[in-house]
Scaffold this motif. Sequence first.
Motif, PDB file in Angstrom:
ATOM      1  N   TRP A 212       0.824  -1.198  -0.026  1.00 23.81           N
ATOM      2  CA  TRP A 212      -0.002  -0.085  -0.084  1.00 23.81           C
ATOM      3  C   TRP A 212       0.918   1.204  -0.157  1.00 23.81           C
ATOM      4  O   TRP A 212       0.441   2.155  -0.703  1.00 23.81           O
ATOM      5  CB  TRP A 212      -0.846  -0.104   1.102  1.00 23.81           C
ATOM      6  N   GLN A 213       2.009   1.198   0.597  1.00 26.17           N
ATOM      7  CA  GLN A 213       2.940   2.240   0.515  1.00 26.17           C
ATOM      8  C   GLN A 213       3.530   2.657  -1.100  1.00 26.17           C
ATOM      9  O   GLN A 213       3.404   3.733  -1.396  1.00 26.17           O
ATOM     10  CB  GLN A 213       4.014   2.057   1.458  1.00 26.17           C
ATOM     11  N   GLU A 216       0.760   3.808  -3.037  1.00 26.27           N
ATOM     12  CA  GLU A 216       0.113   5.185  -2.975  1.00 26.27           C
ATOM     13  C   GLU A 216       1.531   6.130  -3.943  1.00 26.27           C
ATOM     14  O   GLU A 216       0.904   7.153  -4.257  1.00 26.27           O
ATOM     15  CB  GLU A 216       0.327   5.597  -1.449  1.00 26.27           C
ATOM     16  N   SER A 219       0.750   5.842  -7.437  1.00 25.02           N
ATOM     17  CA  SER A 219      -0.436   6.430  -8.063  1.00 25.02           C
ATOM     18  C   SER A 219      -0.023   7.822  -8.069  1.00 25.02           C
ATOM     19  O   SER A 219      -0.497   8.624  -8.988  1.00 25.02           O
ATOM     20  CB  SER A 219      -1.659   6.135  -7.256  1.00 25.02           C
ATOM     21  N   LYS A 220       0.406   8.379  -7.287  1.00 28.76           N
ATOM     22  CA  LYS A 220       0.642   9.899  -7.301  1.00 28.76           C
ATOM     23  C   LYS A 220       1.854  10.134  -8.248  1.00 28.76           C
ATOM     24  O   LYS A 220       1.721  11.405  -8.859  1.00 28.76           O
ATOM     25  CB  LYS A 220       1.448  10.421  -5.748  1.00 28.76           C
TER      26      LYS A 220
END
Length: 354
Positions: A212-213, A216, A219-220
Motif C-alpha cells: 500500500w505504501q 500510494e 499512483s501519485k
Amino acid sequence: MIWWQNSYMLCLIILLGAMAGLGVYIFVINRTLSYLKDGIRKSTAIPSAFVLIVGGFVTMGYISWPSLWAWSPLLVLVGIGVGEVVQLVQQKKLRGDPPVSVDGPPQSLFRPVTTTDLHIRHYQVRSADWHGERLRVAHLSDLHVNETIPLSYYQHVIERLNQEEPDLVFITGDFVTEACYAQLLPGVLEPLTSRLGIYAVLGNHDYWVGPWQIAEIVSKAGIELLYNGWRRLEVGDGNEVLLMGCEAPWGPAPWSPPLVQADEFVLALSHTADNIYDLSRAGAKAVFSGHYHAGQFQVPGLGPLVVPSAYGRRFNQGHFVVNGTHLFVTAGAGVGKPVLRLYCPPDILIVDFV
C-alpha cells in the motif's frame, strides 16, 4: 599404484557428488527458495540448503565408496542434463523473433560488470488482431531503486524511455527492494510520459516491503495500477485495447480473468512470466513480464544458471510465442541483491504492434 588409483577414483566420486548436489541445489533455488520472502528465513534457508544438498551428495559418495552406490550422483547428473536439453529444445521451439535493433554499450568478455550498461531492445510484432496505426509499448520492470546505484542512473533510464515516445508504458513490478528506498521513487517516476498512459502491476518485492505504501507513491506519480484487474482503453480511430493485470502468486486475492470478446486486442502485465499459460488461455495477445533479471549473473556461452521460475531457464529473457501469445520478458532496468550484474546488462523493451 593401487592406493593412487583408489585415491583418484575417490576424488572423482567426490567431484561428481559436488556437481550433482550443485545441480539439485540450483533446481531447488529456482523453483522453491527464490519464492521465499526476504528476511532471516530466506537468508538462512539458502546457505543451509547449499550445505545440506551439496554436502549430502559429497558425503554419500564418500561413505558409500567403493560400492556401486558411490556412482549414483552420475545418474543424477545425467537426469539434470536430459532435463536441461529438454528445456533448451522447448525454449528454442517457443523463441520468437529477435529484436530488430539493440542500442547500448557493446558487450565484451573483458567487461564482466554490466550493472548499469542499459540496453534498449526494439521489437516489431505484426499482428492480424491489431487494426490501428502503430502502437508502441515501452516495457520497464524491476527498477529495484536503491542508494547503492546513483539516482542519476535511474533518471537516465526514464529519460531514455521517454525519448522513444511510447504510446503506452508498462511497468511490471519490483519498484524497490527495501521499504526505506520508497522515498526515492517520486524523483524517478514522475518524469515518465506516455500518450495513452502508464500502467503497472506490483511485484513480489513490492508486496514484501509494503504494497500500500508503494501503491500510494506510484499512483501519485500518475501511474495506474491494474493489480489483478483490467480496463478497456480507447486508443483512437475507434480502436480499443483491453489491459489486464495479473499479480499471481503474490497478490492478496486469487487472479481471475475478465470476459474477453473474440475480437479484442488484449495486452497483459504480469510480474512473472510463469503465468504465461494462464494468460494465454485468458485471451491475451501479448504478455509483458520481468522478475527473472535474466539471471543477473550469466556465464558467457551458457547464459544464466539461476532463474527464479517454475520453468527454469525456459523464458529467461527476450521474445517468445506461447500458444499464439507473444511473451516479452525483460532483464529489468535495475538490480536486486547483490547489487551487481555480470555479463547481463539491464534493459528496456520497446515493442511496436503493426
